[in-house]
Design a protein around this motif. Structure first.
Motif, mmCIF file in Angstrom:
data_model
loop_
_atom_site.group_PDB
_atom_site.id
_atom_site.type_symbol
_atom_site.label_atom_id
_atom_site.label_comp_id
_atom_site.label_asym_id
_atom_site.label_seq_id
_atom_site.Cartn_x
_atom_site.Cartn_y
_atom_site.Cartn_z
ATOM 1 N N ARG A 65 0.862 -1.174 0.000
ATOM 2 C CA ARG A 65 0.000 0.000 0.000
ATOM 3 C C ARG A 65 0.896 1.219 0.000
ATOM 4 N N GLN A 66 0.589 2.175 -0.867
ATOM 5 C CA GLN A 66 1.370 3.397 -0.927
ATOM 6 C C GLN A 66 0.437 4.595 -0.802
ATOM 7 N N ILE A 67 0.537 5.282 0.313
ATOM 8 C CA ILE A 67 -0.213 6.509 0.529
ATOM 9 C C ILE A 67 0.542 7.627 -0.178
ATOM 10 N N GLY A 79 -9.528 6.347 5.136
ATOM 11 C CA GLY A 79 -8.079 6.262 5.230
ATOM 12 C C GLY A 79 -7.458 5.178 4.371
ATOM 13 N N ASP A 80 -8.293 4.360 3.726
ATOM 14 C CA ASP A 80 -7.768 3.311 2.847
ATOM 15 C C ASP A 80 -7.447 3.844 1.457
ATOM 16 N N SER A 81 -7.806 5.072 1.194
ATOM 17 C CA SER A 81 -7.497 5.670 -0.112
ATOM 18 C C SER A 81 -5.990 5.674 -0.309
ATOM 19 N N ALA A 82 -5.537 5.023 -1.375
ATOM 20 C CA ALA A 82 -4.103 4.832 -1.609
ATOM 21 C C ALA A 82 -3.921 4.115 -2.934
#
Lengths: 113, 111
Positions: free
Chosen positions: A36-38, A85-88
């Motif tokens: 996962r990359q924010i 907050g899972d937006s990535a």
């Protein structure tokens, strides 16, 4: 040239809905990674498979995330329920074995609204 | 905790100038990888460094590895705008070979 395939490329989902991502590694690659990359940060490993077995899922939020690689080939990462907050960007990578060069797919950009 | 640290995190350069990005790591690994990422895109492998003293060059980029100092460098020679991107170094951590990334260096090359 062999590539890691991911789908979908983009996904918009509402908060509390379920979402799933699919990854098909390069043929013959035993090791598969989900990152996962924010935005603005480095990739963070969520789960690592060796064939069909999980070898590291220490950073996977197990209350909402699940991953499987049933036949040791393609893999699915699921989020249920999705949170803002899972937006990535969710990146899949594969390598021939542990400790060998990893190749990345194009990624899935998830936006939770 | 085992880490991979890059500096600088942000780098603004003028075209034609030289600069170096540093990557320090805290494992005993003898391998290190450099990746490039364009905005909104995935990671592209740049260099695979497999042993102490390894040096690889591609165009205006040159990477080196010093396993004794646990340091890798990515040197940019005579920068051009096309090199603008985020550069990541990555290293294997632990017995499960967890590929761990630095925070990345956002490089902007200005005319």
């Amino acid at each position: 040239e062999a590539e890691v395939a991911q789908s979908p490329r983009y996904k918009i989902t509402e908060k509390s809905q379920a979402v799933a991502f699919w990854c098909d590694p390069i043929s013959g690659h035993a090791t598969l990674y989900w990152y996962r990359q924010i935005l603005g940060q480095g990739p963070e490993l969520l789960v690592q498979f060796q064939d069909e077995s999980v070898v590291d899922d220490s950073q996977l939020p197990k209350d909402r995330f699940s991953a499987e690689r049933l036949k040791g080939v393609d893999s699915t990462l699921k989020i249920q329920p999705a949170e803002l907050g899972d937006s990535a960007m969710y990146l899949c990578a594969s390598s021939f074995g542990r400790g060998t060069e990893a190749f990345f797919g194009q990624g899935t950009r998830l936006t939770v609204v | 905790e085992l880490k991979v640290e890059q500096n600088p995190l942000f780098l603004s350069m003028q075209e034609g100038k030289n600069y170096t990005i540093y990557c320090n790591y805290s494992t005993t690994s003898d391998r290190l990888y450099w990746y490039r990422q364009d905005p909104g895109k995935s990671l592209e492998s740049l260099f695979v460094l497999l042993s102490n003293g390894a040096v690889k060059q591609e165009g205006r980029l040159m990477a080196s590895l010093d396993t004794k100092a646990r340091l890798s460098t990515l040197h940019i020679t005579a920068a051009v705008h096309d090199l603008s991107a985020t550069y990541f170094c990555a290293n294997w951590v632990g017995s499960n070979y967890k590929l761990t990334f630095g925070k990345g260096t956002l490089l902007t090359v200005n005319p």
